[in-house]
Design an enzyme around this catalytic site. Structure first.
Site, PDB file in Angstrom:
ATOM      1  N   LYS A   1       0.848  -1.210   0.000  1.00  0.00           N
ATOM      2  CA  LYS A   1       0.000   0.000   0.000  1.00  0.00           C
ATOM      3  C   LYS A   1       0.883   1.260   0.000  1.00  0.00           C
ATOM      4  CE  LYS A   1      -2.187  -1.311   3.831  1.00  0.00           C
ATOM      5  NZ  LYS A   1      -1.529  -2.634   4.081  1.00  0.00           N
TER       6      LYS A   1
ATOM      7  N   ARG B   1     -10.433   0.011   8.637  1.00  0.00           N
ATOM      8  CA  ARG B   1      -9.851  -1.292   8.969  1.00  0.00           C
ATOM      9  C   ARG B   1     -10.827  -2.165   9.738  1.00  0.00           C
ATOM     10  NH1 ARG B   1      -4.311  -0.141   8.775  1.00  0.00           N
ATOM     11  NH2 ARG B   1      -2.916  -1.826   9.338  1.00  0.00           N
TER      12      ARG B   1
ATOM     13  N   ARG C   1      11.439  -5.604   4.915  1.00  0.00           N
ATOM     14  CA  ARG C   1      11.318  -4.203   5.342  1.00  0.00           C
ATOM     15  C   ARG C   1      11.889  -3.994   6.746  1.00  0.00           C
ATOM     16  NH1 ARG C   1       5.407  -1.950   5.578  1.00  0.00           N
ATOM     17  NH2 ARG C   1       5.475  -3.217   7.457  1.00  0.00           N
TER      18      ARG C   1
ATOM     19  N   ARG D   1      10.756  -0.488  11.660  1.00  0.00           N
ATOM     20  CA  ARG D   1       9.458  -0.303  12.325  1.00  0.00           C
ATOM     21  C   ARG D   1       9.334  -1.261  13.499  1.00  0.00           C
ATOM     22  NH1 ARG D   1       4.439   0.074   8.203  1.00  0.00           N
ATOM     23  NH2 ARG D   1       3.470  -1.137   9.863  1.00  0.00           N
TER      24      ARG D   1
ATOM     25  N   ARG E   1      -0.651  -9.170  13.682  1.00  0.00           N
ATOM     26  CA  ARG E   1      -1.156  -8.218  12.680  1.00  0.00           C
ATOM     27  C   ARG E   1      -1.889  -8.958  11.567  1.00  0.00           C
ATOM     28  NH1 ARG E   1       4.125  -5.280  11.087  1.00  0.00           N
ATOM     29  NH2 ARG E   1       2.859  -4.361   9.433  1.00  0.00           N
TER      30      ARG E   1
HETATM   31  P1  AP5 Z   1       4.672  -1.617   2.061  1.00  0.00           P
HETATM   32  O1  AP5 Z   1       4.289  -0.831   0.847  1.00  0.00           O
HETATM   33  O2  AP5 Z   1       5.407  -0.919   3.135  1.00  0.00           O
HETATM   34  O3  AP5 Z   1       3.399  -2.395   2.631  1.00  0.00           O
HETATM   35  P2  AP5 Z   1       2.043  -1.842   3.264  1.00  0.00           P
HETATM   36  O4  AP5 Z   1       0.919  -2.484   2.527  1.00  0.00           O
HETATM   37  O5  AP5 Z   1       2.075  -0.351   3.339  1.00  0.00           O
HETATM   38  O6  AP5 Z   1       2.137  -2.551   4.660  1.00  0.00           O
HETATM   39  P3  AP5 Z   1       2.067  -2.003   6.168  1.00  0.00           P
HETATM   40  O7  AP5 Z   1       2.859  -2.953   6.994  1.00  0.00           O
HETATM   41  O8  AP5 Z   1       2.411  -0.549   6.214  1.00  0.00           O
HETATM   42  O9  AP5 Z   1       0.573  -2.212   6.457  1.00  0.00           O
HETATM   43  P4  AP5 Z   1      -0.078  -2.340   7.823  1.00  0.00           P
HETATM   44  O10 AP5 Z   1      -1.488  -2.304   7.411  1.00  0.00           O
HETATM   45  O11 AP5 Z   1       0.346  -3.494   8.635  1.00  0.00           O
HETATM   46  O12 AP5 Z   1       0.528  -1.097   8.627  1.00  0.00           O
HETATM   47  P5  AP5 Z   1      -0.050   0.352   8.913  1.00  0.00           P
HETATM   48  O13 AP5 Z   1       1.094   1.266   8.919  1.00  0.00           O
HETATM   49  O14 AP5 Z   1      -1.208   0.650   8.082  1.00  0.00           O
HETATM   50  O15 AP5 Z   1       5.534  -2.869   1.543  1.00  0.00           O
HETATM   51  C1  AP5 Z   1       6.125  -3.769   2.430  1.00  0.00           C
HETATM   52  C2  AP5 Z   1       7.527  -4.155   1.932  1.00  0.00           C
HETATM   53  O16 AP5 Z   1       7.417  -4.860   0.717  1.00  0.00           O
HETATM   54  C3  AP5 Z   1       8.437  -2.960   1.652  1.00  0.00           C
HETATM   55  O17 AP5 Z   1       9.738  -3.262   2.032  1.00  0.00           O
HETATM   56  C4  AP5 Z   1       8.347  -2.803   0.118  1.00  0.00           C
HETATM   57  O18 AP5 Z   1       9.517  -2.248  -0.427  1.00  0.00           O
HETATM   58  C5  AP5 Z   1       8.141  -4.236  -0.319  1.00  0.00           C
HETATM   59  N1  AP5 Z   1       7.334  -4.354  -1.543  1.00  0.00           N
HETATM   60  C6  AP5 Z   1       6.150  -3.722  -1.818  1.00  0.00           C
HETATM   61  N2  AP5 Z   1       5.679  -4.105  -3.015  1.00  0.00           N
HETATM   62  C7  AP5 Z   1       6.565  -5.011  -3.511  1.00  0.00           C
HETATM   63  C8  AP5 Z   1       6.616  -5.776  -4.729  1.00  0.00           C
HETATM   64  N3  AP5 Z   1       5.659  -5.691  -5.668  1.00  0.00           N
HETATM   65  N4  AP5 Z   1       7.668  -6.604  -4.895  1.00  0.00           N
HETATM   66  C9  AP5 Z   1       8.644  -6.716  -3.958  1.00  0.00           C
HETATM   67  N5  AP5 Z   1       8.656  -6.002  -2.800  1.00  0.00           N
HETATM   68  C10 AP5 Z   1       7.619  -5.169  -2.579  1.00  0.00           C
HETATM   69  O19 AP5 Z   1      -0.577   0.173  10.416  1.00  0.00           O
HETATM   70  C11 AP5 Z   1       0.309  -0.069  11.483  1.00  0.00           C
HETATM   71  C12 AP5 Z   1      -0.472  -0.176  12.785  1.00  0.00           C
HETATM   72  O20 AP5 Z   1      -1.124   1.074  13.076  1.00  0.00           O
HETATM   73  C13 AP5 Z   1      -1.597  -1.209  12.812  1.00  0.00           C
HETATM   74  O21 AP5 Z   1      -1.140  -2.497  13.135  1.00  0.00           O
HETATM   75  C14 AP5 Z   1      -2.518  -0.632  13.888  1.00  0.00           C
HETATM   76  O22 AP5 Z   1      -1.994  -0.885  15.177  1.00  0.00           O
HETATM   77  C15 AP5 Z   1      -2.411   0.871  13.651  1.00  0.00           C
HETATM   78  N6  AP5 Z   1      -3.449   1.330  12.711  1.00  0.00           N
HETATM   79  C16 AP5 Z   1      -3.237   1.873  11.481  1.00  0.00           C
HETATM   80  N7  AP5 Z   1      -4.387   2.182  10.888  1.00  0.00           N
HETATM   81  C17 AP5 Z   1      -5.368   1.835  11.779  1.00  0.00           C
HETATM   82  C18 AP5 Z   1      -6.785   1.895  11.720  1.00  0.00           C
HETATM   83  N8  AP5 Z   1      -7.452   2.362  10.636  1.00  0.00           N
HETATM   84  N9  AP5 Z   1      -7.493   1.440  12.786  1.00  0.00           N
HETATM   85  C19 AP5 Z   1      -6.860   0.968  13.893  1.00  0.00           C
HETATM   86  N10 AP5 Z   1      -5.504   0.866  13.991  1.00  0.00           N
HETATM   87  C20 AP5 Z   1      -4.775   1.309  12.936  1.00  0.00           C
HETATM   88 MG    MG Z   2       2.123   1.013   4.946  1.00  0.00          MG
END
Ligand code: AP5
Ligand code: MG
Length: 190
Positions: free
Chosen positions: A14, A89, A128, A134, A146
């Site tokens: 994402k 979410r 990552r 992180r 997660r």
């Molecule tokens: P990346 O693009 O970083 O993945 P992402 O989908 O953004 O994954 P996240 O881990 O950020 O999602 P998440 O939902 O767990 O975390 P969030 O920050 O939202 O890609 C990952 C890796 O893969 C990178 O190294 C990238 O380079 C690589 N990659 C990408 N595409 C690739 C490809 N095609 N080929 C090869 N490599 C590739 O949330 C974190 C925490 O915050 C949650 O756990 C929760 O506690 C809280 N939170 C956030 N939002 C909410 C909400 N709405 N409600 C309640 N709690 C929330």
């Molecule tokens: Mg992200």
């Protein structure tokens, strides 16, 4: 205004794809994960509340993220829409989002869902963890939680958006460029 939900399991890509999407469609990127990590880094009261939940791989309360998103909607000018990354979410958050948008006669344009299998989630997050440092990427049991939280609380949103014809699934496997092309091919029509 366009309101895109950028959906997908942890590590789906994402954040990786968001930059190109906001540029092509003149959107404001709102990642609730990034907003929360900024609050933690600044040691605000909200950040202190969120820290232990995030570091355990649990969700923060719906009301916290809903408040953050509504404030950004109010304060952001000069864009053609929003790219909501990691929000909603839960079903409750999706209903709250619908309610917020309804007040200004708006609605979600589409849920763009980047889908990868669980095995690839592990691979990408492990990769990552070495780069971004992180806190929620470091421990295998937190990553597991997660993923389990995603399946239990977030996955039901697929049906929520599918029922109203707004669910668009993208194959998230393959190179970053390939995935981006698939996303653009879908979003160009929305
Ligand atoms: P990346 O693009 O970083 O993945 P992402 O989908 O953004 O994954 P996240 O881990 O950020 O999602 P998440 O939902 O767990 O975390 P969030 O920050 O939202 O890609 C990952 C890796 O893969 C990178 O190294 C990238 O380079 C690589 N990659 C990408 N595409 C690739 C490809 N095609 N080929 C090869 N490599 C590739 O949330 C974190 C925490 O915050 C949650 O756990 C929760 O506690 C809280 N939170 C956030 N939002 C909410 C909400 N709405 N409600 C309640 N709690 C929330
Ligand atoms: Mg992200």
């Amino acid at each position: 205004m366009k309101y895109f939900v950028l959906f997908g399991p942890p590590g789906a890509g994402k954040g990786t794809q968001a930059g190109a999407m906001v540029e092509r469609y003149n959107l404001c990127h709102l990642s609730t994960g990034e907003l929360l990590r900024a609050e933690i880094a600044a040691a605000t009261p909200l950040g202190l509340q969120a820290k232990s939940l995030i570091e355990a791989g649990n969700l923060v309360p719906d009301s916290v993220v809903e408040g953050m998103i509504e404030a950004k909607f109010r304060d952001t000018k000069g864009v053609d829409g929003f790219l909501l990354d990691g929000f909603p979410r839960t079903i409750a958050q999706a209903q709250a989002l619908d309610g917020m948008l309804k007040k200004s006669a708006q609605a979600v344009t589409g849920c763009v869902s980047i889908m990868i299998p669980d095995a690839l989630i592990h691979e990408r997050i492990a990769h990552r963890a070495n780069i971004e440092g992180r806190a929620d990427d470091a421990k295998p049991e937190v990553v597991e939680n997660r993923i389990a939280t995603y399946h239990a609380k977030t996955e039901p949103l697929i049906e929520y958006y599918r029922q109203v014809g707004k669910y668009f699934e993208i194959d998230g496997t393959g190179t970053i460029e390939k995935v981006r092309e698939r996303i653009f091919a879908t979003m160009d029509k929305l």
